[in-house]
Design an enzyme around this catalytic site. Structure first.
Site, PDB file in Angstrom:
ATOM      1  N   LYS A   1       1.132  -0.951   0.250  1.00 26.96           N
ATOM      2  CA  LYS A   1      -0.048  -0.104   0.019  1.00 26.96           C
ATOM      3  C   LYS A   1       0.828   1.151   0.164  1.00 26.96           C
ATOM      4  CE  LYS A   1      -0.463   0.106   5.407  1.00 26.96           C
ATOM      5  NZ  LYS A   1      -1.505  -1.012   6.554  1.00 26.96           N
TER       6      LYS A   1
ATOM      7  N   ARG B   1     -10.135  -0.486  14.733  1.00 26.02           N
ATOM      8  CA  ARG B   1     -10.192   0.436  13.435  1.00 26.02           C
ATOM      9  C   ARG B   1     -11.594  -0.061  12.329  1.00 26.02           C
ATOM     10  NH1 ARG B   1      -4.893   1.049   9.950  1.00 26.02           N
ATOM     11  NH2 ARG B   1      -5.275  -1.143   9.828  1.00 26.02           N
TER      12      ARG B   1
ATOM     13  N   HIS C   1      -6.436  -7.661  12.673  1.00 29.56           N
ATOM     14  CA  HIS C   1      -4.997  -6.452  12.905  1.00 29.56           C
ATOM     15  C   HIS C   1      -5.280  -6.479  14.140  1.00 29.56           C
ATOM     16  CE1 HIS C   1      -2.713  -4.443  11.180  1.00 29.56           C
ATOM     17  NE2 HIS C   1      -2.439  -3.079  11.163  1.00 29.56           N
TER      18      HIS C   1
ATOM     19  N   ARG D   1       0.752 -10.752   6.495  1.00 30.01           N
ATOM     20  CA  ARG D   1       0.798  -9.697   6.374  1.00 30.01           C
ATOM     21  C   ARG D   1       1.815  -8.541   6.490  1.00 30.01           C
ATOM     22  NH1 ARG D   1      -4.838  -9.976   8.649  1.00 30.01           N
ATOM     23  NH2 ARG D   1      -3.574  -8.137   9.595  1.00 30.01           N
TER      24      ARG D   1
ATOM     25  N   TYR E   1      15.893  29.986   8.450  1.00 31.01           N
ATOM     26  CA  TYR E   1      15.455  30.273   9.005  1.00 31.01           C
ATOM     27  C   TYR E   1      14.842  30.679  10.168  1.00 31.01           C
ATOM     28  CZ  TYR E   1      12.412  30.411   4.283  1.00 31.01           C
ATOM     29  OH  TYR E   1      12.180  30.413   3.424  1.00 31.01           O
TER      30      TYR E   1
ATOM     31  N   CYS F   1      14.517  23.919   5.139  1.00 29.77           N
ATOM     32  CA  CYS F   1      13.471  24.766   4.259  1.00 29.77           C
ATOM     33  C   CYS F   1      12.704  23.941   3.790  1.00 29.77           C
ATOM     34  CB  CYS F   1      14.202  25.387   3.888  1.00 29.77           C
ATOM     35  SG  CYS F   1      15.348  26.776   4.419  1.00 29.77           S
ATOM     36  N   MET F   2      11.711  24.070   2.838  1.00 28.17           N
ATOM     37  CA  MET F   2      10.881  23.265   1.843  1.00 28.17           C
ATOM     38  C   MET F   2      11.668  22.774   0.773  1.00 28.17           C
ATOM     39  SD  MET F   2       7.351  24.663  -1.113  1.00 28.17           S
ATOM     40  CE  MET F   2       7.102  25.489   0.961  1.00 28.17           C
ATOM     41  N   ASP F   3      13.090  23.134   0.342  1.00 29.03           N
ATOM     42  CA  ASP F   3      13.202  22.635  -1.132  1.00 29.03           C
ATOM     43  C   ASP F   3      15.089  22.417  -0.884  1.00 29.03           C
ATOM     44  OD1 ASP F   3      10.744  23.174  -2.364  1.00 29.03           O
ATOM     45  OD2 ASP F   3      11.628  25.614  -2.483  1.00 29.03           O
TER      46      ASP F   3
HETATM   47  C1  LIG Z   1      -0.036  -2.012   6.847  1.00 27.50           C
HETATM   48  C2  LIG Z   1      -1.102  -3.313   6.857  1.00 27.50           C
HETATM   49  C3  LIG Z   1      -0.679  -4.641   7.285  1.00 27.50           C
HETATM   50  C4  LIG Z   1       1.386  -4.189   7.242  1.00 27.50           C
HETATM   51  O1  LIG Z   1       1.710  -3.996   8.735  1.00 27.50           O
HETATM   52  P1  LIG Z   1       3.008  -4.030   8.867  1.00 27.50           P
HETATM   53  O2  LIG Z   1       3.681  -3.088   9.739  1.00 27.50           O
HETATM   54  O3  LIG Z   1       3.949  -3.093   8.028  1.00 27.50           O
HETATM   55  O4  LIG Z   1       4.179  -5.164   8.272  1.00 27.50           O
HETATM   56  C5  LIG Z   1      -0.442  -5.955   7.961  1.00 27.50           C
HETATM   57  N1  LIG Z   1      -2.473  -5.867   7.678  1.00 27.50           N
HETATM   58  C6  LIG Z   1      -3.073  -4.348   7.752  1.00 27.50           C
HETATM   59  C7  LIG Z   1      -4.028  -4.511   8.231  1.00 27.50           C
HETATM   60  C8  LIG Z   1      -2.146  -3.158   7.345  1.00 27.50           C
HETATM   61  O5  LIG Z   1      -2.787  -1.945   7.398  1.00 27.50           O
END
Ligand SMILES: *Cc1c(COP(=O)(O)O)cnc(C)c1O
Length: 376
Positions: A40, A138, A167, A223, A268, A315-317
């Site tokens: 992602k 969540r 999760h 995951r 700055y 700074c920004m850049d």
């Molecule tokens: C982003 C995410 C992961 C991966 O988590 P990491 O800590 O980057 O390994 C796994 N499961 C879900 C549901 C996530 O949103």
């Protein structure tokens, strides 16, 4: 280091695909089960398509993304591996999900019905992984709704439940008690499903931290996101200690050099003052490229074989680097973070009060990515 072909600016992020492959293979071997590479947010800033291809080659069997759009762009790149969408998108996207054969995470009646309808129209069967909330609060079905919603989702025509998932909220912390409670809850969810003849092949709960530290969280698939990029989920779970190597090197070059007198304020707000007479380098990378403005002088960059502090506000850049008695040259490589002796993303995260995930995903789209098979 090579310059990007289409950019006049020497600032770029070099992604070491060999490190990604090594990390995926290491995590897969540790897990001993299927590995889903989480790509992602454009592969945590590393380039989703390049990372996905490398991960699949190194042994990942699944990919996961947050958005339907992210799944679609992997499909458009010709990637055919199973892709899990980690949360429910709006029901109106169900048709696109079925058309692109994206595996849905499901936890509401509305989305299940939308997906079933889209599948029936397209004369397909949509595979779904039902998500239980076991303590993250969540997304996912809360425990009071598990039984009724499982039965209802299983009954939607056009849908097949091929996985159950949850999760973890605290897998990256030293104290594992929350994780243990969540896993116990997940196992109640799995048993409840089984009591209704819902026994899909795939069960998954572990992110990177749990994959590395909690064997009983691995089930049939893990995951992993942050670990495949070679980055630490937290200070408590270090990537290097598990043999993972950072894949991203953020690099620029000195664009301007001057000698300043001790006491000269820089940047700055004049929040930094030269401690002595010495050399100051200007580097064309700033917070609009993703360098955290809050990092401050606690952060160093790798320039001419040493870690040297940032002088004054980013700074920004651009930003300035204090070189003291060393006279740098225009064109010298400056590594903001990377592997080897350079500062790590972990250092930047600590110095700016955030986590590696935020540093990596903040490297902005105006920084060209270059993918290399070897270390830069
Ligand atoms: C982003 C995410 C992961 C991966 O988590 P990491 O800590 O980057 O390994 C796994 N499961 C879900 C549901 C996530 O949103």
């Amino acid at each position: 280091m090579p310059l990007p072909p289409t950019s006049h600016r020497p600032t770029r992020a070099v992604i070491n695909l060999e490190a990604i492959g090594h990390n995926v293979a290491t995590l897969a071997e540790t897990a001993g089960v299927e590995l889903c590479a989480v790509v992602k947010a454009d592969g945590y800033g590393h380039g989703a398509v390049a990372v996905a291809r490398q991960a699949l080659e190194a042994g990942a069997s699944w990919l996961a993304v947050a958005l339907v759009e992210e799944g679609r762009s992997l499909r458009q790149a010709g990637i055919h591996a199973p892709i899990l969408i980690l949360s429910e998108p709006p029901p109106a996207t169900a048709e696109a999900m079925v058309a692109d054969n994206l595996t849905a995470t499901v936890y509401t009646r509305e989305f299940a019905q939308a997906l079933g309808a889209a599948a029936r129209v397209q004369r397909r069967q949509a595979a779904v992984h039902v998500k239980a909330d076991t303590g993250m609060a969540r997304v996912g079905i809360p425990e009071t709704g598990w039984e009724s919603l499982l039965v209802e989702i299983a009954g939607v025509d056009g849908i097949t439940i091929t996985g159950l998932q949850t999760h973890l909220a605290c897998a990256d912390e030293t104290d594992s008690s929350t994780t243990q409670r969540q896993l116990a809850a997940f196992e109640r969810f799995v048993s409840l499903a089984a009591s209704h003849q819902i026994s899909p092949r795939m069960l998954h709960a572990a992110n990177t931290a749990a994959t590395l530290t909690c064997p009983q969280a691995r089930y049939t698939m893990v995951r992993t996101g942050i670990g495949i990029y070679g980055l630490s989920p937290s200070d408590a779970v270090g990537a290097a200690a598990h043999g993972l190597r950072p894949a991203m090197t953020l690099v620029s070059q000195v664009s301007y050099v001057k000698r300043i007198a001790g006491g000269t304020p820089v940047s700055y707000g004049h929040r930094w003052v030269a401690p002595d007479d010495g050399w100051l380098a200007t580097v064309p990378i700033g917070y609009a490229d993703g360098v955290p403005r809050t990092a401050g002088p606690a952060s160093t960059v790798w320039l001419a074989d040493d870690r040297r502090p940032i002088a004054g506000s980013v700074c920004m850049d651009q930003l300035m680097v204090w070189c003291g008695t060393h006279e740098p040259s225009v064109g010298d490589d400056v590594v903001l973070f990377g592997d080897g002796p350079a500062p790590r993303i972990e250092d930047w995260a600590r110095a700016s009060g955030t986590i590696t995930y935020e540093i990596a995903t903040s490297v902005s789209s105006r920084v060209p990515r270059m993918w290399s098979a070897t270390l830069p």
